[in-house]
Write a protein that holds these residues in place. Structure first.
Motif, PDB file in Angstrom:
ATOM      1  N   MET A   1       0.847  -1.169   0.000  1.00  0.00           N
ATOM      2  CA  MET A   1       0.000   0.000   0.000  1.00  0.00           C
ATOM      3  C   MET A   1       0.895   1.236   0.000  1.00  0.00           C
ATOM      4  SD  MET A   1      -2.942   0.844   2.742  1.00  0.00           S
ATOM      5  CE  MET A   1      -4.107   2.124   2.443  1.00  0.00           C
ATOM      6  N   CYS A   2       0.592   2.188  -0.845  1.00  0.00           N
ATOM      7  CA  CYS A   2       1.398   3.399  -0.956  1.00  0.00           C
ATOM      8  C   CYS A   2       0.506   4.606  -0.715  1.00  0.00           C
ATOM      9  CB  CYS A   2       2.029   3.468  -2.340  1.00  0.00           C
ATOM     10  SG  CYS A   2       3.081   4.894  -2.583  1.00  0.00           S
ATOM     11  N   LEU A   3       0.899   5.438   0.213  1.00  0.00           N
ATOM     12  CA  LEU A   3       0.197   6.679   0.483  1.00  0.00           C
ATOM     13  C   LEU A   3       0.882   7.772  -0.315  1.00  0.00           C
ATOM     14  CD1 LEU A   3      -1.169   7.895   3.788  1.00  0.00           C
ATOM     15  CD2 LEU A   3       0.519   9.350   2.682  1.00  0.00           C
ATOM     16  N   VAL A   4       0.102   8.630  -0.973  1.00  0.00           N
ATOM     17  CA  VAL A   4       0.656   9.692  -1.802  1.00  0.00           C
ATOM     18  C   VAL A   4       0.456  11.028  -1.098  1.00  0.00           C
ATOM     19  CG1 VAL A   4       0.530  10.856  -4.038  1.00  0.00           C
ATOM     20  CG2 VAL A   4       0.207   8.377  -3.898  1.00  0.00           C
ATOM     21  N   THR A   5       1.544  11.791  -0.983  1.00  0.00           N
ATOM     22  CA  THR A   5       1.518  13.055  -0.251  1.00  0.00           C
ATOM     23  C   THR A   5       2.249  14.138  -1.044  1.00  0.00           C
ATOM     24  OG1 THR A   5       1.974  14.063   1.912  1.00  0.00           O
ATOM     25  CG2 THR A   5       3.588  12.492   1.075  1.00  0.00           C
ATOM     26  N   ASN A   6       2.089  15.383  -0.612  1.00  0.00           N
ATOM     27  CA  ASN A   6       2.716  16.513  -1.300  1.00  0.00           C
ATOM     28  C   ASN A   6       4.069  16.906  -0.721  1.00  0.00           C
ATOM     29  OD1 ASN A   6       0.558  16.899  -3.070  1.00  0.00           O
ATOM     30  ND2 ASN A   6      -0.550  18.086  -1.565  1.00  0.00           N
ATOM     31  N   THR A   7       4.530  16.207   0.306  1.00  0.00           N
ATOM     32  CA  THR A   7       5.763  16.610   0.979  1.00  0.00           C
ATOM     33  C   THR A   7       6.608  15.396   1.363  1.00  0.00           C
ATOM     34  OG1 THR A   7       6.673  17.818   2.878  1.00  0.00           O
ATOM     35  CG2 THR A   7       4.589  16.672   3.230  1.00  0.00           C
ATOM     36  N   SER A   8       7.903  15.620   1.460  1.00  0.00           N
ATOM     37  CA  SER A   8       8.798  14.564   1.944  1.00  0.00           C
ATOM     38  C   SER A   8       9.167  14.797   3.407  1.00  0.00           C
ATOM     39  CB  SER A   8      10.072  14.514   1.089  1.00  0.00           C
ATOM     40  OG  SER A   8      10.782  15.736   1.214  1.00  0.00           O
ATOM     41  N   ILE A   9       8.594  15.836   4.016  1.00  0.00           N
ATOM     42  CA  ILE A   9       8.866  16.186   5.412  1.00  0.00           C
ATOM     43  C   ILE A   9       7.655  15.789   6.261  1.00  0.00           C
ATOM     44  CG2 ILE A   9       9.461  18.044   7.022  1.00  0.00           C
ATOM     45  CD1 ILE A   9      11.526  17.663   4.773  1.00  0.00           C
ATOM     46  N   PRO A  10       7.819  14.928   7.264  1.00  0.00           N
ATOM     47  CA  PRO A  10       6.670  14.510   8.075  1.00  0.00           C
ATOM     48  C   PRO A  10       6.188  15.619   9.019  1.00  0.00           C
ATOM     49  CG  PRO A  10       8.679  13.591   8.985  1.00  0.00           C
ATOM     50  CD  PRO A  10       9.061  14.283   7.703  1.00  0.00           C
ATOM     51  N   ILE A  50      10.439   6.266   8.267  1.00  0.00           N
ATOM     52  CA  ILE A  50       9.356   6.094   7.306  1.00  0.00           C
ATOM     53  C   ILE A  50       9.964   6.094   5.907  1.00  0.00           C
ATOM     54  CG2 ILE A  50       7.287   7.153   6.325  1.00  0.00           C
ATOM     55  CD1 ILE A  50       6.667   8.254   9.112  1.00  0.00           C
ATOM     56  N   GLY A  51       9.555   5.144   5.079  1.00  0.00           N
ATOM     57  CA  GLY A  51      10.051   5.053   3.704  1.00  0.00           C
ATOM     58  C   GLY A  51       9.360   6.057   2.801  1.00  0.00           C
ATOM     59  N   VAL A  52      10.114   7.031   2.300  1.00  0.00           N
ATOM     60  CA  VAL A  52       9.589   8.086   1.429  1.00  0.00           C
ATOM     61  C   VAL A  52      10.382   8.097   0.131  1.00  0.00           C
ATOM     62  CG1 VAL A  52       9.142  10.565   1.210  1.00  0.00           C
ATOM     63  CG2 VAL A  52       9.109   9.496   3.468  1.00  0.00           C
ATOM     64  N   GLU A  53       9.674   8.098  -0.995  1.00  0.00           N
ATOM     65  CA  GLU A  53      10.331   8.184  -2.301  1.00  0.00           C
ATOM     66  C   GLU A  53       9.555   9.149  -3.185  1.00  0.00           C
ATOM     67  OE1 GLU A  53      10.624   4.370  -4.136  1.00  0.00           O
ATOM     68  OE2 GLU A  53      12.189   3.676  -2.784  1.00  0.00           O
ATOM     69  N   CYS A  67       5.680   9.174  -2.447  1.00  0.00           N
ATOM     70  CA  CYS A  67       5.025   7.921  -2.078  1.00  0.00           C
ATOM     71  C   CYS A  67       5.593   7.458  -0.736  1.00  0.00           C
ATOM     72  CB  CYS A  67       5.278   6.879  -3.151  1.00  0.00           C
ATOM     73  SG  CYS A  67       4.519   5.293  -2.810  1.00  0.00           S
ATOM     74  N   ILE A  68       4.702   7.211   0.205  1.00  0.00           N
ATOM     75  CA  ILE A  68       5.092   6.677   1.511  1.00  0.00           C
ATOM     76  C   ILE A  68       4.834   5.177   1.453  1.00  0.00           C
ATOM     77  CG2 ILE A  68       4.769   6.825   3.999  1.00  0.00           C
ATOM     78  CD1 ILE A  68       5.641   9.480   2.542  1.00  0.00           C
ATOM     79  N   PHE A  69       5.902   4.398   1.364  1.00  0.00           N
ATOM     80  CA  PHE A  69       5.737   2.957   1.156  1.00  0.00           C
ATOM     81  C   PHE A  69       6.013   2.136   2.406  1.00  0.00           C
ATOM     82  CE2 PHE A  69      10.103   3.968   0.207  1.00  0.00           C
ATOM     83  CZ  PHE A  69      10.819   2.930   0.772  1.00  0.00           C
ATOM     84  N   GLU A  70       6.797   2.649   3.342  1.00  0.00           N
ATOM     85  CA  GLU A  70       7.075   1.888   4.557  1.00  0.00           C
ATOM     86  C   GLU A  70       6.685   2.720   5.772  1.00  0.00           C
ATOM     87  OE1 GLU A  70      10.680  -0.439   6.852  1.00  0.00           O
ATOM     88  OE2 GLU A  70      10.939   0.143   4.769  1.00  0.00           O
ATOM     89  N   ALA A  71       5.554   2.339   6.370  1.00  0.00           N
ATOM     90  CA  ALA A  71       5.007   3.048   7.529  1.00  0.00           C
ATOM     91  C   ALA A  71       3.775   2.273   7.991  1.00  0.00           C
ATOM     92  CB  ALA A  71       4.624   4.481   7.161  1.00  0.00           C
ATOM     93  N   TYR A  72       3.192   2.715   9.081  1.00  0.00           N
ATOM     94  CA  TYR A  72       1.922   2.141   9.536  1.00  0.00           C
ATOM     95  C   TYR A  72       0.803   2.974   8.934  1.00  0.00           C
ATOM     96  CZ  TYR A  72       4.973  -0.324  12.703  1.00  0.00           C
ATOM     97  OH  TYR A  72       5.974  -1.111  13.204  1.00  0.00           O
TER      98      TYR A  72
END
Length: 127
Positions: A1-10, A50-53, A67-72
């Motif tokens: 499952m990949c979450l799509v976001t607008n930022t690479s900063i949590p 958290i895995g962010v690419e 894409c956030i691929f490694e997280a809860y």
């Protein structure tokens, strides 16, 4: 499952956040419906990073999309969790603790975090 976001900063949570996760029960554990990851009720789960690419299309990198691929992964709303329900699946109330790193999906009421606690199964499902 990949979450799509607008930022690479949590975002760092300044208070606990109640979220919902769709899981299925098998034996003494409950499992995620996409990765079959085992959870125990009440246990705190944490990953170091958290895995962010960057996101890509056939034309190349998509600007300001990650894409956030490694997280809860979890849902922010019950309606959001209901979309993932299937036969044998149940909605569980969870908590992402204060101080956790999170990313919010840009299109759906979903979240990815570095920490989560599965609290309890809800006794109803919203249809």
């Amino acid at each position: 499952m990949c979450l799509v976001t607008n930022t690479s900063i949590p975002t760092i949570l300044d208070k606990d956040l109640v979220v919902y996760k769709v899981l299925y029960k098998w034996g003494n554990g409950v499992y995620s419906i996409y990765q079959d990851y085992r959870y125990d009720i009440g246990k705190k789960y944490h990953i170091e990073e958290i895995g962010v690419e960057p996101s890509y299309s056939e034309e190349g990198k998509i600007p300001d999309e990650y894409c956030i691929f490694e997280a809860y992964h979890a849902c922010i709303t019950l309606d959001g969790a209901n979309v993932h329900l299937g036969t044998g699946y149940h909605i569980y109330k969870c908590v992402i603790p204060k101080g956790s790193k999170v990313f919010y999906d840009k299109n759906y009421p979903e979240i990815a975090s570095d920490t989560i606690i599965i609290k309890r199964r809800l006794l109803f499902n919203i249809f």
